[in-house]
Design an enzyme around this catalytic site. Structure first.
Site, PDB file in Angstrom:
ATOM      1  CD  GLU A  95      -2.815  -1.460   2.204  1.00  0.00           C
ATOM      2  OE1 GLU A  95      -2.251  -1.298   3.298  1.00  0.00           O
ATOM      3  OE2 GLU A  95      -3.931  -1.969   2.083  1.00  0.00           O
ATOM      4  CB  CYS A 119       6.415  -3.973  15.647  1.00  0.00           C
ATOM      5  SG  CYS A 119       8.097  -3.463  15.185  1.00  0.00           S
ATOM      6  CB  CYS A 122       3.093  -2.948  13.208  1.00  0.00           C
ATOM      7  SG  CYS A 122       3.032  -2.528  11.451  1.00  0.00           S
ATOM      8  N   GLY A 176       6.901  -2.874   5.634  1.00  0.00           N
ATOM      9  CA  GLY A 176       8.253  -3.396   5.574  1.00  0.00           C
ATOM     10  C   GLY A 176       9.265  -2.574   6.348  1.00  0.00           C
ATOM     11  CB  SER A 230       9.973   2.161  14.966  1.00  0.00           C
ATOM     12  OG  SER A 230       9.478   2.639  13.736  1.00  0.00           O
ATOM     13  CG  HIS A 232       7.402   1.859  18.980  1.00  0.00           C
ATOM     14  ND1 HIS A 232       6.570   2.909  18.628  1.00  0.00           N
ATOM     15  CD2 HIS A 232       7.954   1.408  17.821  1.00  0.00           C
ATOM     16  CE1 HIS A 232       6.606   3.068  17.314  1.00  0.00           C
ATOM     17  NE2 HIS A 232       7.443   2.185  16.808  1.00  0.00           N
ATOM     18  CB  CYS A 350       0.537   5.236  11.846  1.00  0.00           C
ATOM     19  SG  CYS A 350       2.181   4.665  12.245  1.00  0.00           S
TER      20      CYS A 350
END
Length: 379
Positions: A95, A119, A122, A176, A230, A232, A350
């Protein structure tokens, strides 16, 4: 789809195209002409490339193609966000998302079909990893989006001056992990930056990584663009759970890599992305711990409200808790933003880039998973 017997010219950055033209007995300036026709004038074949010698055009017809992504669906959100679902073959889809704002237009580009990092928060990772995208499939997303958006605004193809360009920023934040597809991603980014292609500045191309430390160092040496990490989690045990790659490259190594990268980066800070998960990583204590772990890295924080999906078992932090968390960071003098959720009605927000279908191979079902395909309108 391109023939197996032809070369897809979208796979070449400037250096590669010069080498290819050389293999045909042509001089380097022909590569620049070709590149402008492909990436600035949106040429789909060689007949219209009128400043190329007819003999070269005939050679190209038999040996090369300009293969573009096959669009499976095209959705526009109520907030103007636009999402293309692209069929990359063998039942796989990726996408591409365009986010329009008053002063810029940001394109979110995918680098892999699926993702191996997995993750926890995600949805893309839950569909598994299929394969890396080629350079053509990566830069093809920008080419497809730029000229589709220009057409919707009545703008003709041509050199990418500020007045004509619709996509002003590219973020490698789609499906990815870009640094696990380095050999295809870097030539694509070189084309994004090339004045004979899209002419974006390094500050306007951002690569987001979950922290592949050796490849961060390589990117810094070869093509330093703006970097987002990323993060987190503020400690290794929690990040091991949320971002499994942390077990290989723990926070101490990641922070050191960020410091090294900043020595060559086009921006003087790293953007740390932080998905806000209720009761998991969102307390004020977590915020203070986050300040401690990043204290030696000039940075800003981008707090991302979690976009729920059934398999995660996670919940979005409450707005008031996100505000409290952000205030701790702001009070410490760190620039902190809370990402506005965009395109969630078409599964383009996201972390939602797997859509509503669990099995990545069910393309036909997935094409309609985000709802009715509506007529594309000007943004």
């Amino acid at each position: 789809m391109t023939s197996e017997t032809t070369v897809n010219l979208l796979d070449f950055d400037a250096e590669g195209l010069v080498a290819y033209c050389g293999s045909l007995g042509e001089k380097p300036f022909r590569a620049k002409q070709l590149q402008r026709w492909i990436h600035q004038y949106n040429a789909g074949d060689f007949d219209g490339m009128t400043d190329l010698a007819k003999s070269l055009r005939e050679k190209l017809k038999g040996r090369a193609s300009i293969g573009m992504p096959e669009i499976a669906s095209d959705h526009v959100s109520t907030d103007g966000t636009r999402k293309w679902l692209i069929d990359v073959g063998n039942g796989n889809a990726v996408e591409t998302v365009f986010i329009p704002e008053e002063t810029r237009g940001t394109l979110c580009v995918s680098s892999q079909a699926g993702c191996a990092v997995n993750c926890r928060f995600c949805s893309t990772g839950k569909q598994g990893f299929s394969r890396n995208l080629s350079t053509a499939e990566i830069i093809g997303q920008l080419r497809m989006a730029e000229f589709a958006l220009r057409a919707s605004l009545g703008r003709a193809p041509g050199p990418n001056g500020k007045a004509e360009r619709v996509v002003t920023n590219v973020v490698m934040m789609g499906m990815g992990e870009p640094l696990l597809n380095y050999s295809a991603v870097v030539p694509a980014m070189r084309l994004m930056l090339d004045d004979n292609a899209y002419g974006l500045s390094r500050r306007r191309v951002t690569l987001s990584t979950s922290g592949v430390v050796p490849m961060m160092d390589r990117l810094g040496a070869e093509l330093p663009v703006a970097l987002a990490v990323s993060l987190h989690a503020p400690n290794d045990p929690l990040r091991d759970e949320l971002v499994p790659l942390n077990k290989k490259y723990p926070l101490r190594e990641l922070m050191a890599a960020c410091q090294r990268y900043l020595k060559v980066a086009p921006r003087d800070f790293i953007t740390f992305e932080y998905c806000m998960l209720d009761g998991v990583n969102d307390t004020e204590a977590h915020a203070r711990e986050l300040l401690a772990v990043t204290r030696d890295v000039p940075c800003k924080f981008n707090l991302i409200p979690f976009n729920p999906f059934p398999e995660s078992g996670l919940i979005r932090s409450k707005p008031e808790q996100i505000k409290r968390f952000a205030q701790v960071l702001i009070d410490a003098g760190v620039v902190t933003t809370v990402r506005k959720t965009r395109g969630d009605d078409i599964d383009a927000a996201c972390g939602q880039l797997a859509g509503a279908v669990k099995d990545r191979t069910r393309l036909a079902e997935r094409t309609g998973a985000a709802g009715k395909i509506i007529e594309v309108r000007a943004i």
